[in-house]
Design a protein around this motif. Structure first.
Motif, PDB file in Angstrom:
ATOM      1  N   SER A 230      62.429  74.389  41.256  1.00 40.99           N
ATOM      2  CA  SER A 230      61.333  75.196  41.788  1.00 40.99           C
ATOM      3  C   SER A 230      61.469  76.663  41.378  1.00 40.99           C
ATOM      4  N   ALA A 231      62.732  77.107  41.245  1.00 47.18           N
ATOM      5  CA  ALA A 231      62.976  78.521  40.922  1.00 47.18           C
ATOM      6  C   ALA A 231      63.155  78.772  39.435  1.00 47.18           C
ATOM      7  N   ALA A 232      62.954  77.765  38.618  1.00 45.11           N
ATOM      8  CA  ALA A 232      63.270  77.876  37.191  1.00 45.11           C
ATOM      9  C   ALA A 232      62.464  78.953  36.485  1.00 45.11           C
ATOM     10  N   GLN A 233      61.217  79.143  36.881  1.00 47.53           N
ATOM     11  CA  GLN A 233      60.346  80.080  36.171  1.00 47.53           C
ATOM     12  C   GLN A 233      60.525  81.523  36.633  1.00 47.53           C
ATOM     13  N   THR A 234      60.654  81.717  37.937  1.00 41.93           N
ATOM     14  CA  THR A 234      60.662  83.082  38.487  1.00 41.93           C
ATOM     15  C   THR A 234      62.003  83.509  39.058  1.00 41.93           C
ATOM     16  N   GLY A 235      62.916  82.558  39.249  1.00 40.09           N
ATOM     17  CA  GLY A 235      64.172  82.877  39.914  1.00 40.09           C
ATOM     18  C   GLY A 235      64.088  82.765  41.418  1.00 40.09           C
ATOM     19  N   ASN A 236      62.879  82.550  41.949  1.00 39.60           N
ATOM     20  CA  ASN A 236      62.660  82.390  43.389  1.00 39.60           C
ATOM     21  C   ASN A 236      62.014  81.037  43.663  1.00 39.60           C
TER      22      ASN A 236
ATOM     23  N   ASN B 152      70.287  79.906  40.760  1.00 43.16           N
ATOM     24  CA  ASN B 152      69.366  80.934  41.245  1.00 43.16           C
ATOM     25  C   ASN B 152      69.237  80.958  42.756  1.00 43.16           C
ATOM     26  N   VAL B 153      69.440  79.808  43.401  1.00 40.93           N
ATOM     27  CA  VAL B 153      69.077  79.671  44.805  1.00 40.93           C
ATOM     28  C   VAL B 153      70.257  79.261  45.683  1.00 40.93           C
ATOM     29  N   VAL B 154      70.972  78.233  45.263  1.00 41.72           N
ATOM     30  CA  VAL B 154      71.939  77.560  46.136  1.00 41.72           C
ATOM     31  C   VAL B 154      73.232  78.371  46.240  1.00 41.72           C
ATOM     32  N   ASP B 155      73.671  78.596  47.487  1.00 42.18           N
ATOM     33  CA  ASP B 155      74.909  79.333  47.752  1.00 42.18           C
ATOM     34  C   ASP B 155      76.074  78.429  48.136  1.00 42.18           C
ATOM     35  N   THR B 156      75.785  77.328  48.787  1.00 42.00           N
ATOM     36  CA  THR B 156      76.804  76.403  49.285  1.00 42.00           C
ATOM     37  C   THR B 156      76.242  74.993  49.176  1.00 42.00           C
ATOM     38  N   VAL B 157      77.130  74.015  49.007  1.00 42.33           N
ATOM     39  CA  VAL B 157      76.698  72.651  48.739  1.00 42.33           C
ATOM     40  C   VAL B 157      77.401  71.672  49.670  1.00 42.33           C
TER      41      VAL B 157
END
Length: 347
Positions: free
Chosen positions: A266-272, A291-296
């Protein structure tokens, strides 16, 4: 920056007895390996202790897809020989993309019967070795499938599943998957309520798991592997939740590799993360910048799979494989009904 890597770089030794054959009860009593890539530490806990590693304002993102009873056993009308059809993706009202086993002799025009009320015709081949089939039936297809189909458990699970709901997350609600997002199988109502009480926020996305889960990597150079497209959706409220968290410096925690792929696609184009729906064939392996995920939160994955490559991209390949070696030594349970990992941010 991507690196040249070989499929053998993601291999590890796993004794067959470490593959979990049945789900553990209660769900949240599974073990939890906690990885901190920043300092290289590993802790051994249980999933019901997850809250000890979360804090107020954290955002947990769940995949709310629901597994359909996608495996049908029938017979070729021409020969009577047994055929298995595994539904992967609905194309329109009566047409599906499917895997057919054995597939070599099931040619275009072949008809497979699943009893008096359901049959399908093979219409075409797909690029990934599957088939396009058209179903013929009297009545409501979903009701017929619910009666005749079985849950599409992975081939490494040999035990019969007594309760279909144990291969569903407790928050599943959107029908369409050919496999469960298994990291979410560990959550219980009481655990989720405890996390809410702590001030942890929840968001939901949808990614219908398809052929990519069943398709092994057949190339030596991993960058030559082509992922199969899967449908995903991000609701506006989830996008807004994530955007606010990122702006305020709060953690976005993805529950499972399907949630990771959805958010990063989802964030591939804008980074958000942006609200919307589409198809993704995103392939994440070491060198990818998240770009998005901090923890898994994730389960333990098959050797040489795209999923262990994804986790290696997040935690580092050497640290990931060392954690897997320790998990084997400590007798963790592996794969769909197995134990879990919490992987903290490297930042």
């Amino acid at each position: 920056m991507y690196y040249d890597m070989n499929i053998s770089d993601f291999d590890y030794d796993l004794p067959e007895e470490r593959i979990a054959q049945t789900p553990i009860e209660p769900r949240d009593t599974a073990r939890l390996m906690v990885l901190n890539p920043k300092d290289g530490t590993i802790e051994h806990r249980h999933f019901f202790e997850l809250g000890a590693y979360l804090q107020q304002g954290d955002v947990l993102i769940f995949n709310d897809t629901r597994v359909i009873p996608a495996r049908l056993i029938g017979a070729r009308s021409q020969t009577g020989r047994k055929v298995e059809v595994l539904l992967l993706r609905q194309i329109d009202k009566d047409q599906w993309e499917a895997l057919v086993r054995p597939g070599k002799k099931v040619r275009i025009g072949s008809v497979i019967r699943f009893g008096d009320e359901l049959s399908c015709e093979i219409l075409a081949h797909t690029d990934f070795g599957g088939r396009i089939v058209r179903f013929l039936y009297n009545g409501v297809f979903e009701e017929i499938l619910d009666r005749l189909g079985t849950m599409p458990l992975p081939p490494y699970i040999h035990e019969k599943l007594e309760d279909r709901e144990r291969y569903q997350t407790i928050y599943s609600r959107v029908n369409g998957s050919a496999a469960a997002p298994t990291a979410g199988l560990h959550f219980t109502e009481s655990l989720m309520q405890n996390l809410r009480n702590m001030g942890v926020q929840f968001g939901f996305v949808t990614l219908h798991v398809g052929l990519g889960t069943f398709r092994p990597v057949h190339v030596d150079a991993i960058e030559d592997h082509v992922m199969h497209r899967e449908f995903y959706s991000v609701p506006p409220e989830t996008a807004a939740l994530i955007q606010a968290a990122k702006k305020e410096g709060r953690r976005v925690i993805a529950v499972g590799t399907t949630s990771i792929r959805t958010l990063e696609a989802s964030a591939a184009q804008t980074g958000n993360v942006e609200a919307g729906a589409g198809w993704t064939d995103i392939f994440i392996y070491p060198g990818y910048q998240f770009n998005v995920v901090d923890t898994v939160i994730t389960n333990f994955h098959l050797p040489k799979s795209t999923l262990i490559m994804l986790i290696s991209a997040f935690a580092g390949r050497d640290f990931t494989l060392e954690a897997y070696r320790i998990a084997v030594k400590e007798e963790y349970r592996f794969f769909s009904f197995g134990d879990a990992m919490l992987i903290q941010s490297k930042g």
